[in-house]
Design a protein around this motif. Sequence first.
Motif, short mmCIF file in Angstrom:
data_model
loop_
_atom_site.label_atom_id
_atom_site.label_comp_id
_atom_site.label_asym_id
_atom_site.label_seq_id
_atom_site.Cartn_x
_atom_site.Cartn_y
_atom_site.Cartn_z
N ASP A 1 -81.28 -25.73 30.99
CA ASP A 1 -81.54 -26.17 29.62
C ASP A 1 -80.79 -25.26 28.66
OD1 ASP A 1 -82.52 -27.48 27.48
OD2 ASP A 1 -84.64 -27.19 27.94
N GLU A 2 -79.72 -25.77 28.12
CA GLU A 2 -78.87 -25.04 27.17
C GLU A 2 -78.52 -23.64 27.65
OE1 GLU A 2 -80.23 -25.39 23.19
OE2 GLU A 2 -80.42 -27.56 23.33
N PRO A 3 -77.74 -23.56 28.72
CA PRO A 3 -77.43 -22.24 29.28
C PRO A 3 -76.52 -21.40 28.39
CG PRO A 3 -76.22 -23.94 30.45
CD PRO A 3 -77.16 -24.65 29.52
N GLU A 4 -75.83 -22.01 27.42
CA GLU A 4 -74.84 -21.24 26.68
C GLU A 4 -75.27 -20.89 25.26
OE1 GLU A 4 -75.32 -24.40 25.28
OE2 GLU A 4 -74.33 -24.83 27.16
N VAL A 5 -76.52 -21.19 24.91
CA VAL A 5 -76.98 -20.88 23.56
C VAL A 5 -76.92 -19.38 23.30
CG1 VAL A 5 -79.10 -20.69 22.21
CG2 VAL A 5 -78.41 -22.88 23.13
N GLY A 6 -76.34 -19.01 22.17
CA GLY A 6 -76.33 -17.61 21.77
C GLY A 6 -75.28 -16.76 22.46
N LEU A 7 -74.38 -17.41 23.20
CA LEU A 7 -73.33 -16.62 23.85
C LEU A 7 -72.06 -16.65 23.02
CD1 LEU A 7 -73.74 -17.69 27.57
CD2 LEU A 7 -74.84 -15.84 26.33
N ASP A 8 -71.23 -15.63 23.20
CA ASP A 8 -69.95 -15.65 22.48
C ASP A 8 -68.94 -16.47 23.29
OD1 ASP A 8 -68.59 -14.04 24.38
OD2 ASP A 8 -69.49 -12.24 23.51
N PRO A 9 -67.80 -16.82 22.67
CA PRO A 9 -66.86 -17.74 23.34
C PRO A 9 -66.41 -17.27 24.72
CG PRO A 9 -66.26 -17.44 21.05
CD PRO A 9 -67.38 -16.50 21.31
N ILE A 10 -66.24 -15.96 24.88
CA ILE A 10 -65.80 -15.44 26.19
C ILE A 10 -66.90 -15.68 27.22
CG2 ILE A 10 -65.06 -13.39 27.45
CD1 ILE A 10 -63.09 -14.07 25.30
N GLN A 11 -68.13 -15.38 26.81
CA GLN A 11 -69.25 -15.56 27.74
C GLN A 11 -69.44 -17.02 28.08
OE1 GLN A 11 -72.10 -13.65 25.22
NE2 GLN A 11 -72.07 -11.76 26.41
N ILE A 12 -69.23 -17.90 27.08
CA ILE A 12 -69.36 -19.34 27.35
C ILE A 12 -68.36 -19.75 28.43
CG2 ILE A 12 -69.02 -21.64 26.37
CD1 ILE A 12 -70.26 -20.65 23.82
N ARG A 13 -67.14 -19.21 28.33
CA ARG A 13 -66.13 -19.54 29.35
C ARG A 13 -66.57 -19.05 30.72
NH1 ARG A 13 -60.07 -19.02 27.17
NH2 ARG A 13 -59.68 -19.30 29.37
N GLU A 14 -67.14 -17.85 30.75
CA GLU A 14 -67.58 -17.29 32.03
C GLU A 14 -68.68 -18.15 32.65
OE1 GLU A 14 -66.79 -12.63 30.86
OE2 GLU A 14 -68.83 -13.32 31.23
N ILE A 15 -69.64 -18.53 31.79
CA ILE A 15 -70.76 -19.34 32.27
C ILE A 15 -70.24 -20.69 32.75
CG2 ILE A 15 -72.85 -20.58 31.53
CD1 ILE A 15 -73.70 -17.88 31.44
N ARG A 16 -69.28 -21.24 32.02
CA ARG A 16 -68.72 -22.55 32.39
C ARG A 16 -68.06 -22.46 33.76
NH1 ARG A 16 -63.95 -23.41 29.07
NH2 ARG A 16 -65.37 -23.61 27.31
N ALA A 17 -67.29 -21.38 33.96
CA ALA A 17 -66.64 -21.21 35.26
C ALA A 17 -67.68 -21.08 36.36
CB ALA A 17 -65.75 -19.96 35.22
N LEU A 18 -68.75 -20.35 36.05
CA LEU A 18 -69.82 -20.14 37.03
C LEU A 18 -70.47 -21.47 37.39
CD1 LEU A 18 -71.47 -18.02 38.58
CD2 LEU A 18 -73.00 -17.89 36.62
N ILE A 19 -70.77 -22.28 36.38
CA ILE A 19 -71.42 -23.56 36.62
C ILE A 19 -70.52 -24.47 37.44
CG2 ILE A 19 -72.26 -25.68 35.51
CD1 ILE A 19 -73.26 -23.93 33.23
N LYS A 20 -69.24 -24.46 37.11
CA LYS A 20 -68.28 -25.27 37.85
C LYS A 20 -68.25 -24.87 39.32
CE LYS A 20 -64.29 -27.58 36.00
NZ LYS A 20 -63.16 -27.53 35.10
N GLU A 21 -68.24 -23.57 39.51
CA GLU A 21 -68.22 -23.00 40.86
C GLU A 21 -69.50 -23.41 41.62
OE1 GLU A 21 -66.31 -20.63 42.57
OE2 GLU A 21 -67.83 -20.43 44.14
N LEU A 22 -70.64 -23.28 40.95
CA LEU A 22 -71.92 -23.61 41.57
C LEU A 22 -72.00 -25.10 41.89
CD1 LEU A 22 -74.32 -21.57 39.28
CD2 LEU A 22 -73.59 -21.00 41.58
N GLY A 23 -71.38 -25.89 41.00
CA GLY A 23 -71.47 -27.33 41.14
C GLY A 23 -70.77 -27.87 42.37
N LYS A 24 -69.92 -27.04 42.98
CA LYS A 24 -69.21 -27.50 44.17
C LYS A 24 -70.18 -27.81 45.30
CE LYS A 24 -64.94 -25.09 43.20
NZ LYS A 24 -64.37 -23.75 43.28
N THR A 25 -71.25 -27.07 45.37
CA THR A 25 -72.17 -27.26 46.50
C THR A 25 -73.56 -27.68 46.05
OG1 THR A 25 -72.61 -24.90 46.35
CG2 THR A 25 -71.02 -25.61 48.00
#
Lengths: 307, 238
Positions: free
Chosen positions: A157-181
Amino acid sequence: MIEVEHLTKRYGEFVAVNDVSFRVGEGEIVGFLGPNGAGKTTTMRILTCFLPATSGTAKVAGFDCFTQGLEVRRRIGYLPENVPLYGEMRTREYLNFRAKLKDVPRSARRNRVEDVIEKCGLRSVENQVIGTLSKGYRQRVGIADCLVHDPKIMILDEPEVGLDPIQIREIRALIKELGKTRTILLSTHILPEVEMVCERFIIVNRGRVVKDADMSSLRQRSTLLVQCTAPPAALKEVLQGVEGVKDVKVSDSEGVSTATVDSRGKDIRKDVVALLAAKGWELREMSSRSQTLEEMFVEATTQEESK
Amino acid sequence: MKKVLTLTRKELGAYFLSPIAYVALTVFLAVSGIFFWRELAGQEGAEASMRVVFYPIGFILMLICPMITMRLVAEELRSGTIEPLMTAPVTDFQVIFSKFLGAFGFYVCLLLPTLVYAGILKYFASPDIGPIISGYIGLLLFGALLISLGLFISCLTRDQIVAAIVSFVVILILWALGYFGMVAGDVLRPALQYMGMFEHLNNFIKGDMDTTDIVYYVSLTVLFLFLSVRVLETRKWR
C-alpha cells in the motif's frame, strides 16, 4: 492468486467498497490505482484479513480471507500504508521478531533476516533503534518485514510515499526484481511508476472498479497528431472520411491547423499522408502518441463523477 | 504457544525499553521500602510478620498497575502497529494473552525485589513463613486481576491517558465496594465485601487461603481476558 468477487464494505452509511470484483493471476504485478478515498486501502485490508467484508468474497491463494484468515496471512507479505513500526525496537531485532511471528523456522531465520537486510539496504542501520530512522529507511524496514517469510504474494500500500526520487527508483527496481517470482498487488499515486513496473492496472473510484486493463491497451488507444496548412473545417471533414477514424479534434493558429485523430489503434498514417498530398496541403508535423496512464486515469475517474 | 512466547518476550522487552518501567520500579520500591522501614524494620518490638508491609504494597500496586497496562493495546491502536500485528499469522487470543503475560511478567519484576524484605525479616527474626507465602500468592492473583482489567480498558481506547484514568477509576470502584461493605447494613454487607477486590487480598495476607478468594480473582481475570479478546475482534466490525 487473488480473487475478489462482489466485495462490499460499509462503514455505517458510508460505502467504502462497492461490489468490487477482480482477479490477479500468479506472477502478475498489478497496479491498484484510484483517487484518495476510492477504497484501495480498505480493499487491501480485507485481502490481508485485517477487516472483514460486509458482503462478497475475497480469496488469496485459494483460501478465503474471512474463514481461513491464518492460512491467508501465512502466505502474504503486507506493507501497510504509512508503515507503522515499533519505534523502540532495533531493525534486526524487529525483523527477527516478525520472522518468528510469521512462522519462519528457526534454522532458516538467521539467513532470511540477513537476506532481507542485504536486499533492502539496511546493513548500515541494522542495530539502530527504529524510532530514529528516516522515512526512507522506515519504508525499507517495512518492505524487509514484508519479505522476511518469503511470501509468494505481496500486497503493498503506497510503498513510495515520502521517499525522494533516488529512493523511489531503488524501490521500483526492488519491486521489479521481486515481481519476477511473486504476485504483487501495488497501490500507488505515482502513475509513471505503474507504467514502468506493472503489467496490468485496476482503477477504482468511489468504491467501484472503473477500469481493469493490460498495460498494452494503453498503446492501442494511441492518437495521431497532424499539423498542416489547411482550413480547419476542411481538414476535419477530410480526416473524418478516413477509414477507422472515430474522432477528430481540430484547432488552428496562424494558418496552420492541428488535428488530433483517434483511430482506436489502427495505423492510418499512410492514408492521411496520401489524402493531404491529393488536396495539396503542406504537412508540417505528424506524430503518433500512445495514451498515458495519467490520461486514462483522469478519464476513468472523472467519467464516473459526471454520471 | 511459540508465538505467545515470542509476543510475550517482545511485550516484556518493551517495558524495559521505555522509561515507564524504571519510573514504576523506582516509585514502587521507594514507597514500599519506606513502609518496610517505618512499620517493621525500624520499629522497636514490631511483630515479625510481613502483614504490615503487604497492605501498603497492595495499595501502591493498585495505583501503579494502570500505568503498566495503559499502553498495552491503546498504543498499538494509536500508532497503527496493530495493522502489521494482526495481519501476521497470529490469533486475537494469542495477542491478548501474550500482552497479559508480558504485563504480568513486569508485575512480577516489581514484586521480586520485595522478597529482600522477607529475607531481612527472616534473618533478624523468626517470622511465620506460611502467611508470607500466601501473601505473595495473594498479591500475584490480585495483580493478575488488576492487569487483565487494565488490559481490557486499554483495548477500548487509543488514548493511553484515558486508558490509565478509566482503569484507575474502575479499580477504585472495585476497592471502594469492599470499603462500603464495612459500613453497610447486614443485608448488603456480605455481597459488597465479596465484590470488593481488596477484601480477598486481606484474607491471603492474614495467611488464610480460601478457594472463595482464589475463585474471585481467577474468574474475574478470565472474564476480563475474554472481554479483551472480544473487543479486539469487534474493532474489525466497525
